[in-house]
Design a protein around this motif. Structure first.
Motif, mmCIF file in Angstrom:
data_model
loop_
_atom_site.group_PDB
_atom_site.id
_atom_site.type_symbol
_atom_site.label_atom_id
_atom_site.label_comp_id
_atom_site.label_asym_id
_atom_site.label_seq_id
_atom_site.Cartn_x
_atom_site.Cartn_y
_atom_site.Cartn_z
ATOM 1 N N ARG A 156 52.596 47.205 38.091
ATOM 2 C CA ARG A 156 52.685 47.013 39.538
ATOM 3 C C ARG A 156 51.548 46.145 40.080
ATOM 4 O O ARG A 156 51.465 45.891 41.280
ATOM 5 N N GLY A 157 50.648 45.711 39.209
ATOM 6 C CA GLY A 157 49.547 44.855 39.635
ATOM 7 C C GLY A 157 48.334 45.602 40.126
ATOM 8 O O GLY A 157 47.494 45.025 40.837
ATOM 9 N N GLU A 158 48.174 46.876 39.769
ATOM 10 C CA GLU A 158 47.028 47.677 40.209
ATOM 11 C C GLU A 158 45.831 47.478 39.275
ATOM 12 O O GLU A 158 45.983 47.109 38.105
ATOM 13 N N VAL A 159 44.640 47.757 39.810
ATOM 14 C CA VAL A 159 43.420 47.797 39.007
ATOM 15 C C VAL A 159 43.215 49.247 38.566
ATOM 16 O O VAL A 159 43.029 50.146 39.399
ATOM 17 N N VAL A 208 34.238 49.109 43.824
ATOM 18 C CA VAL A 208 35.343 48.151 43.859
ATOM 19 C C VAL A 208 35.921 48.060 45.270
ATOM 20 O O VAL A 208 36.207 46.972 45.778
ATOM 21 N N HIS A 209 36.062 49.196 45.922
ATOM 22 C CA HIS A 209 36.670 49.224 47.257
ATOM 23 C C HIS A 209 35.842 48.450 48.273
ATOM 24 O O HIS A 209 36.387 47.718 49.107
ATOM 25 N N ASP A 210 34.523 48.568 48.228
ATOM 26 C CA ASP A 210 33.661 47.992 49.259
ATOM 27 C C ASP A 210 33.163 46.587 48.946
ATOM 28 O O ASP A 210 32.724 45.879 49.862
ATOM 29 N N ASN A 211 33.205 46.168 47.686
ATOM 30 C CA ASN A 211 32.565 44.910 47.321
ATOM 31 C C ASN A 211 33.519 43.824 46.852
ATOM 32 O O ASN A 211 33.130 42.656 46.850
ATOM 33 N N HIS A 212 34.703 44.189 46.459
ATOM 34 C CA HIS A 212 35.594 43.154 45.933
ATOM 35 C C HIS A 212 36.141 42.304 47.065
ATOM 36 O O HIS A 212 36.653 42.826 48.063
ATOM 37 N N PRO A 213 36.051 40.966 46.957
ATOM 38 C CA PRO A 213 36.531 40.107 48.045
ATOM 39 C C PRO A 213 38.039 40.148 48.239
ATOM 40 O O PRO A 213 38.533 39.806 49.313
ATOM 41 N N GLY A 214 38.783 40.572 47.211
ATOM 42 C CA GLY A 214 40.236 40.643 47.325
ATOM 43 C C GLY A 214 40.754 41.978 47.820
ATOM 44 O O GLY A 214 41.964 42.217 47.780
ATOM 45 N N ASP A 215 39.851 42.862 48.290
ATOM 46 C CA ASP A 215 40.245 44.170 48.827
ATOM 47 C C ASP A 215 41.059 44.948 47.789
ATOM 48 O O ASP A 215 42.126 45.489 48.084
ATOM 49 N N ARG A 216 40.515 45.025 46.573
ATOM 50 C CA ARG A 216 41.193 45.765 45.514
ATOM 51 C C ARG A 216 40.828 47.239 45.572
ATOM 52 O O ARG A 216 39.762 47.626 46.061
ATOM 53 N N HIS A 217 41.713 48.080 45.038
ATOM 54 C CA HIS A 217 41.510 49.523 44.973
ATOM 55 C C HIS A 217 41.607 49.967 43.514
ATOM 56 O O HIS A 217 42.551 49.591 42.808
ATOM 57 N N LEU A 218 40.635 50.754 43.088
ATOM 58 C CA LEU A 218 40.587 51.217 41.699
ATOM 59 C C LEU A 218 41.363 52.522 41.570
ATOM 60 O O LEU A 218 41.093 53.496 42.287
ATOM 61 N N GLY A 229 46.990 40.696 40.557
ATOM 62 C CA GLY A 229 47.528 41.169 39.292
ATOM 63 C C GLY A 229 46.769 42.366 38.746
ATOM 64 O O GLY A 229 45.731 42.792 39.270
ATOM 65 N N GLY A 230 47.302 42.926 37.690
ATOM 66 C CA GLY A 230 46.718 44.113 37.085
ATOM 67 C C GLY A 230 45.492 43.810 36.254
ATOM 68 O O GLY A 230 45.280 42.687 35.779
ATOM 69 N N ALA A 231 44.646 44.829 36.088
ATOM 70 C CA ALA A 231 43.448 44.739 35.245
ATOM 71 C C ALA A 231 43.062 46.151 34.834
ATOM 72 O O ALA A 231 43.264 47.110 35.593
#
Length: 407
Positions: free
Chosen positions: A262-265, A215-225, A192-194
């Motif tokens: 769209r559920g982006e960070v 965020v790209h390298d450390n988030h366990p959910g493979d999120r993109h900022l 979801g979005g944040a």
């Protein structure tokens, strides 16, 4: 011993010396042979008649380790040097076959060497296959870029280019130059979005890029900022294209709301140029967060607000002055004067290798408010002040914990 001769059994009668005793050689082989064979049937000592047929050689009753005969075995009638030579050859054969202790050890060593060689071969094959996969992946990537067989979204974000090229270029600065420590990455939701709200500093906007890599390298959910950038970013010829490819978009409420739905960070730095261009004496003192437009966007999308505090960026370019005349001539918000720039020329543009810490705070939920809350100025002011105070408090806490600017 060199003159010893082999006396075969059963080929010819034995010659007897005086007194009926067998004639002995120099090495006593006749005596050993006589003792081993024993007297023939009907033959006594001292009798002059011909001996009868010789008795067969008895089988050895015991053997020494390694398969060699003991001292009671005449080694098949060999004597002296011949017996020793035969024993040495047998011993060599046993060791070569691994029968004795030394042979067993040698056999183990050989097996271990073979296993090590096999592992080394597997490692070499694995290394070659790894490089082959990389080369194949690189060629496939180039082929897709040349043929246009890649996807970009409506904002110009190129995920493949960002993951394989842009992040790889920024990552050495993130890991080895600024040595960024990341805390609280789990506060960004996996789905979801944040809306990530951070302080802005450092004269040049390197803090936004470091936050994106974090965020790209450390988030366990493979999120993109997806960062919201100022108009100036999209006015520069090369920076404009790279920013779009990296997922940045114009800092406006419409684009931010579409991304959040769209559920982006989404990342935003409300201080803007007031924060990034403030004097070094005001470091880590947050500037005004605008009119709270980011809070209104989060309320409309119903997404949580994640405060983010960045320590280390303020010291990379200590801004001790601002040439407003040059800034007006160049059409930029400020022209920084630092201890090294512009006095050292291009070398003065190199940032100082400070030690960074990026901490993501606990999210502030907004989904409990009614839809009309986005139009309530008092609520927006209170939420904006809450986010700002949380970031400021975390900055002070991190500064107290920091041992040094550079370590």
């Amino acid at each position: 011993m060199a003159d010893a001769k082999v006396i075969p059994f059963g080929d010819e009668p034995r010659r007897r010396g005086p007194g009926g005793r067998p004639k002995q050689g120099k090495d006593g082989a006749g005596k050993r042979g006589h003792a081993a064979a024993g007297p023939g049937p009907g033959t006594g000592a001292g009798q002059g008649r011909k001996p009868g047929p010789l008795a067969p050689v008895p089988e050895p009753e015991a053997s020494v380790p390694g398969g060699l005969p003991d001292d009671d075995d005449p080694l098949g009638g060999l004597s002296g040097t011949a017996a020793a030579a035969a024993g040495a050859e047998a011993d060599d054969a046993v060791r070569a076959a691994g029968g004795g202790p030394e042979g067993a050890a040698g056999g183990g060593t050989g097996a271990g060497g073979g296993a090590a060689g096999a592992e080394a071969g597997d490692g070499a094959d694995g290394g070659r296959s790894g490089w082959e996969r990389r080369i194949a992946g690189g060629l496939a990537f180039l082929r897709r870029r040349v043929t246009g067989d890649y996807e970009i979204d409506e904002f110009g974000y190129d995920k493949e280019l960002t993951d394989q090229v842009l992040m790889s270029l920024i990552r050495p600065i993130y890991e080895n130059y600024f040595r960024v420590d990341v805390k609280g990455i789990e506060n960004i939701p996996s789905e979801g979005g944040a809306l990530v709200v951070a302080n802005h500093s450092g004269t040049l906007p390197l803090d936004g890029l470091m936050m994106q890599v974090a965020v790209h390298d450390n988030h366990p959910g493979d999120r993109h900022l997806r960062l919201l950038a100022a108009d100036l970013v999209f006015m520069l010829p090369v920076v404009n294209e790279l920013a779009r490819k990296a997922g940045h978009t114009l800092a406006c409420a419409e684009d931010a709301e579409r991304l959040l739905e769209r559920g982006e960070v989404v990342g935003v730095m409300p201080e803007g140029f007031k924060g990034i261009g403030k004097p070094f004496g005001d470091r880590y003192k947050l500037q005004r967060f605008g009119r709270g437009g980011f809070v209104s966007t989060a309320l409309r999308a119903g997404v949580p607000i994640v405060p983010c505090s960045i320590v280390g960026a303020e010291e990379i370019y200590p801004m001790v002055g601002n040439s407003k005349t040059l800034a007006r001539l160049l059409g930029i918000p400020y022209f920084p004067l630092t201890p090294t720039f512009p006095w050292l020329g291009p070398l003065g543009a190199l940032p100082l290798p400070t030690k960074w810490t990026i901490q993501f705070g606990e999210p502030i939920p907004t989904d409990g408010y009614p839809p009309e809350a986005a139009e309530d100025p008092m609520l927006m002011f209170n939420l904006t002040d809450q986010v700002r105070e949380q970031i400021q408090h975390t900055l002070y806490k991190l500064l107290v914990q920091r041992r040094s600017v550079f370590f």
